[in-house]
Scaffold this active site. Sequence first.
Site, PDB file in Angstrom:
ATOM      1  N   GLU A 182       0.841  -1.322   0.044  1.00  0.00           N
ATOM      2  CA  GLU A 182      -0.020   0.024   0.030  1.00  0.00           C
ATOM      3  C   GLU A 182       1.081   1.340   0.049  1.00  0.00           C
ATOM      4  O   GLU A 182       0.855   2.091   0.838  1.00  0.00           O
ATOM      5  CB  GLU A 182      -0.937  -0.079   1.088  1.00  0.00           C
ATOM      6  CG  GLU A 182      -1.991  -1.089   1.115  1.00  0.00           C
ATOM      7  CD  GLU A 182      -3.088  -1.015   2.285  1.00  0.00           C
ATOM      8  OE1 GLU A 182      -2.872  -0.286   3.419  1.00  0.00           O
ATOM      9  OE2 GLU A 182      -4.194  -1.654   1.814  1.00  0.00           O
ATOM     10  N   GLU A 374      -5.681  -8.153  -0.944  1.00  0.00           N
ATOM     11  CA  GLU A 374      -6.282  -7.970   0.266  1.00  0.00           C
ATOM     12  C   GLU A 374      -7.670  -7.712   0.126  1.00  0.00           C
ATOM     13  O   GLU A 374      -8.111  -6.897  -0.884  1.00  0.00           O
ATOM     14  CB  GLU A 374      -5.597  -6.794   0.935  1.00  0.00           C
ATOM     15  CG  GLU A 374      -4.344  -7.151   1.864  1.00  0.00           C
ATOM     16  CD  GLU A 374      -4.002  -5.920   2.607  1.00  0.00           C
ATOM     17  OE1 GLU A 374      -4.625  -5.282   3.223  1.00  0.00           O
ATOM     18  OE2 GLU A 374      -2.435  -5.710   2.577  1.00  0.00           O
TER      19      GLU A 374
HETATM   20  C1  BG6 Z   1      -4.493  -2.768   4.948  1.00  0.00           C
HETATM   21  C2  BG6 Z   1      -3.046  -3.201   5.312  1.00  0.00           C
HETATM   22  O1  BG6 Z   1      -4.312  -1.429   5.013  1.00  0.00           O
HETATM   23  O2  BG6 Z   1      -5.545  -3.060   5.512  1.00  0.00           O
HETATM   24  C3  BG6 Z   1      -2.929  -4.385   6.504  1.00  0.00           C
HETATM   25  O3  BG6 Z   1      -2.110  -3.427   4.351  1.00  0.00           O
HETATM   26  C4  BG6 Z   1      -4.223  -4.063   7.375  1.00  0.00           C
HETATM   27  O4  BG6 Z   1      -2.011  -4.292   7.229  1.00  0.00           O
HETATM   28  C5  BG6 Z   1      -5.528  -3.986   6.488  1.00  0.00           C
HETATM   29  O5  BG6 Z   1      -4.196  -4.947   8.317  1.00  0.00           O
HETATM   30  C6  BG6 Z   1      -6.673  -4.091   7.299  1.00  0.00           C
HETATM   31  O6  BG6 Z   1      -6.651  -2.989   8.125  1.00  0.00           O
HETATM   32  P1  BG6 Z   1      -7.026  -3.131   9.899  1.00  0.00           P
HETATM   33  O7  BG6 Z   1      -7.057  -1.844  10.186  1.00  0.00           O
HETATM   34  O8  BG6 Z   1      -8.437  -3.649   9.847  1.00  0.00           O
HETATM   35  O9  BG6 Z   1      -6.003  -4.314   9.967  1.00  0.00           O
END
Ligand code: BG6
Length: 477
Positions: A182, A374
């Site tokens: 990211e 993701e």
């Molecule tokens: C993304 C990141 O922004 O979102 C992860 O690459 C992160 O590291 C994921 O965990 C989800 O966000 P959160 O804050 O719910 O863990």
Amino acid sequence: MSAVTFPEGFLWGGALAANQSEGSYLAGGKGLTTVDMIPHGEHRMPVKLGLEPRYSLQDEEYYPSHDAIDFYRRYKDDIALMAEMGFTVFRTSIAWSRIYPNGDELTPNPNGIAFYRSLFEECQKYGITPLVTLCHFDVPMHLVTEYGSWRNRKMIEFFTRYARTCFEAFNGLVKYWLTFNEINILLHSPFSGAGLVFGPEDNHEQVKYQAAHHELVASAQVTKIAHEINSENQVGCMLAGGNFYPWSCNPEDVWAALEKDRENLFFIDVQARGAYPSYAARVFREKGIEIEWQPGDAEILRHTVDFVSFSYYASRCASADMNEKNSSAANVVKSLTNPHIPRSAWGWGIDPLGLRITMNMMYDRYQKPLFLVENGLGARDEIEANGEIHDDYRISYLRQHIQAMGEAIADGIPVIGYTTWGCIDLVAASTGEMSKRYGFVYVDRDDHGKGTLARTRKKSFWWYKKVIASNGQDLTD
Ligand code: BG6
């Protein structure tokens, strides 16, 4: 149920990051990293944003990354669970400071290399392809305190040495690489994104974009090196994705949304197209930013990535009169609250069609294969009296997003694969909580570090196993 067809060989799996799963934060000679300094609680956000310096650990604070979910010691059992679901790809990151504990050494730490070699061999044992991020929110702290992290050009040399070490040490074991997780989050969360800490005199925009330039040059340089070391290597950039919708069809709102998209896409424009986009000069001029270039930078930037990877949780929304008061930062990037979509318990929007929209925009713009690395729903899970966890809400979220991804494939977009976020529960990056869970596998640990760390398969575990076995054809419960 699914009307869409996924290509043969489509990669199905899940994703973790070292900093949110491994724990053992000093084991095997590992050095401290930025994330190790980010506490749970009220100081978390100011530290993440680089507004409150944290150069040493404080006795009274709890740091969730220090033990995380103990993946460092349990990876064999955890990979076995992923294999049981039928994963063909597993995304994780290498902790830079396990390989170079300070970051500026000339020779790597053999313990770090041995750990990741063993992890990737474990994947290989089950026919799982690793997808490896070189830097996922964890800059070695020594590089922050001695050099000011990515504001300093010397970081290009340190990162290049580290990346080369990884490409050589894991040659043949890892083919898919991502340079920076990211990368656009550098703008929105500068310390966790890029190790930046601001002083009172700093022009924040200037510091961030100079750091961005260094990361972009480093990313292009290591892309070139990866290809030289093994022509089979495939290197991707990684965007925190999600299109901005205009709040209304008022042209002012439409322009605001376009500008907001460009802010994030700037990074990918460089990494995927090999040069600064035409709009950058005016934006920098108007913000008073002057980027220092060195001879040869433009040439290096021409080494573009092989594919474009991205995270997608939700779309975003912007208007011309968006401000601190009317916007909020679900997943760090500020957005207006879109009244047309539902929200998760943490206020993150749920917008599967937004995924199809985002994928179409990205392919129209870059014409490179996409990789959705993701996606997932952070939710609170309840354990029933019989020990089962019925996470139907997670199944529903994933089903809708897999369908939307399938529609994007049917739209003609080449997509390499799909890794859901946090395939096993892990520490949330934004809040540091364990109770914000994404996994198919439950981990017994709470927000304060209590629990046995025992792993339990959730209902979604069996569902995803079926999805993978049918190559996305069977999305039913
Ligand atoms: C993304 C990141 O922004 O979102 C992860 O690459 C992160 O590291 C994921 O965990 C989800 O966000 P959160 O804050 O719910 O863990």
